[in-house]
Design a protein around this motif. Structure first.
Motif, PDB file in Angstrom:
ATOM      1  N   PHE A 283      -5.633  -1.940   4.766  1.00  0.00           N
ATOM      2  CA  PHE A 283      -5.078  -3.457   4.853  1.00  0.00           C
ATOM      3  C   PHE A 283      -3.991  -3.239   4.236  1.00  0.00           C
ATOM      4  CE2 PHE A 283      -5.554  -6.664   1.726  1.00  0.00           C
ATOM      5  CZ  PHE A 283      -5.337  -7.799   2.374  1.00  0.00           C
ATOM      6  N   ASN A 286      -1.074  -2.847   6.922  1.00  0.00           N
ATOM      7  CA  ASN A 286      -0.557  -3.454   7.673  1.00  0.00           C
ATOM      8  C   ASN A 286      -0.171  -4.964   6.993  1.00  0.00           C
ATOM      9  OD1 ASN A 286      -2.356  -2.647   9.952  1.00  0.00           O
ATOM     10  ND2 ASN A 286      -4.227  -3.570   9.569  1.00  0.00           N
ATOM     11  N   LYS A 287      -0.399  -4.730   5.933  1.00  0.00           N
ATOM     12  CA  LYS A 287       0.399  -6.468   5.307  1.00  0.00           C
ATOM     13  C   LYS A 287       2.326  -5.577   4.744  1.00  0.00           C
ATOM     14  CE  LYS A 287      -0.078  -8.433   0.263  1.00  0.00           C
ATOM     15  NZ  LYS A 287      -0.556  -8.339  -1.203  1.00  0.00           N
ATOM     16  N   LYS A 290       3.841  -6.319   8.470  1.00  0.00           N
ATOM     17  CA  LYS A 290       4.367  -7.782   8.953  1.00  0.00           C
ATOM     18  C   LYS A 290       5.143  -8.018   7.764  1.00  0.00           C
ATOM     19  CE  LYS A 290      -1.008  -8.619  10.163  1.00  0.00           C
ATOM     20  NZ  LYS A 290      -1.884  -9.537   9.281  1.00  0.00           N
ATOM     21  N   ARG A 291       5.136  -8.174   6.808  1.00  0.00           N
ATOM     22  CA  ARG A 291       6.400  -8.304   5.735  1.00  0.00           C
ATOM     23  C   ARG A 291       7.752  -7.543   6.527  1.00  0.00           C
ATOM     24  NH1 ARG A 291       5.787  -7.943  -1.225  1.00  0.00           N
ATOM     25  NH2 ARG A 291       8.064  -8.650  -1.495  1.00  0.00           N
TER      26      ARG A 291
END
Length: 292
Positions: A283, A286-287, A290-291
């Motif tokens: 998690f 993936n955060k 995306k950033r």
């Protein structure tokens, strides 16, 4: 093109296509065989252990009777041990990778260090157990404590994290660094605000694999003398403890057939713990993907 014989060309193409189909079928068969073995193993573990998996199994201590056996001490000990392993190994591993990639000069000494770190990633775990026994248990007199086990397991996975972090940092485009320098940022500001955020997904991927290895290793814990059965919880970093792999190992070697089912229930709990830990790390990864 008029000098090319179409018959010879088609014949050679047919041979190449047949070879390609053969290798594709071989690779597919190997993949399916591995998946089949994994499915059989999971089905057997779940079918044997699900009957013993209840709340009493989680809250009870180890027992000589399989119907009363539990993993409370082992589960808490594994959680405490991972709370030591994760920060120690990740912080030291990333810091070492930053130094080797961003600060260390390109010379023979540093190349030798990099080569040996890569070689250490493939050293058997029992060697790290002997190292932990010599340094932490005996030389530093930490005994069979949480701290000694945590440091030993950190040494085990440290090379893997260093190599993964080096590759992730190296994959950050040089243009991003130059753009940061062009905006007036210092080297440390460039590393912390440009390089590390972009490299975090790769670093976390390597850390996930390394921590997954640490939580399931038994050999180093056996070498440093971690007990397999305890009926109390650790109350400090210097307390004795036991871990899930040690408890499962003890149950699996007992002659009573019921203990094999108890060991399967322990394996299920270990896999659930591993999935939860990996899900949190994925998690976070993936955060950042995306950033950045």
């Amino acid at each position: 093109m008029r000098y090319i014989d179409d018959t010879v060309l088609m014949k050679r193409m047919k041979i190449r296509l047949n070879k390609n189909r053969g290798w594709k079928a071989l690779f597919l068969a190997g993949t399916l065989f591995a998946l089949l073995c994994l499915v059989i193993l999971l089905v057997r573990i779940v079918s044997q252990g699900v009957g013993y998996l209840d709340w009493d199994f989680i809250t009870n201590f180890a027992s000589r009777r399989p119907e009363n056996a539990g993993i409370k001490a082992a589960l808490v000990g594994s959680i405490y041990m991972m709370c030591i392993i994760a920060p120690v190994s990740v912080i030291l591993g990333v810091a070492t990778a930053i130094y080797l990639e961003e600060y260390a000069k390109k010379n023979r000494i540093n190349d030798f260090i990099r080569m040996n770190i890569s070689n250490l990633a493939g050293v058997p775990s029992i060697v790290f157990g002997l190292l932990g026994l010599t340094i932490f248990v005996r030389a530093l007199a930490l005994g069979k404590s949480l701290l000694a086990a945590g440091f030993t397991m950190s040494l085990l996975i440290l090379p893997v994290i260093i190599v993964a972090a080096q590759e992730a940092i190296r994959a950050v485009p040089q243009e991003q660094r130059e753009a940061s320098y062009g905006m007036g940022a210092t080297k440390w500001q460039t590393i912390t605000r440009v390089v590390l955020p972009a490299a975090i997904p790769g670093i976390l991927t390597g850390s996930i694999l390394a921590l997954s290895r640490a939580i399931g290793e038994t050999a180093p814990l056996v070498v440093i003398g971690i007990p397999v059965i305890l009926r109390f919880l650790p109350d400090s970093l210097f307390s004795e403890f036991t871990a899930l792999p040690m408890q499962i190992y003890d149950w699996a070697k007992r002659p009573q057939e019921e203990f094999l089912y108890v060991a399967s229930a322990g394996i299920i709990v270990l896999m659930i713990f591993l999935v939860i830990m990996n899900s949190i790390a994925i998690f976070i990864r993936n955060k950042f993907q995306k950033r950045y």
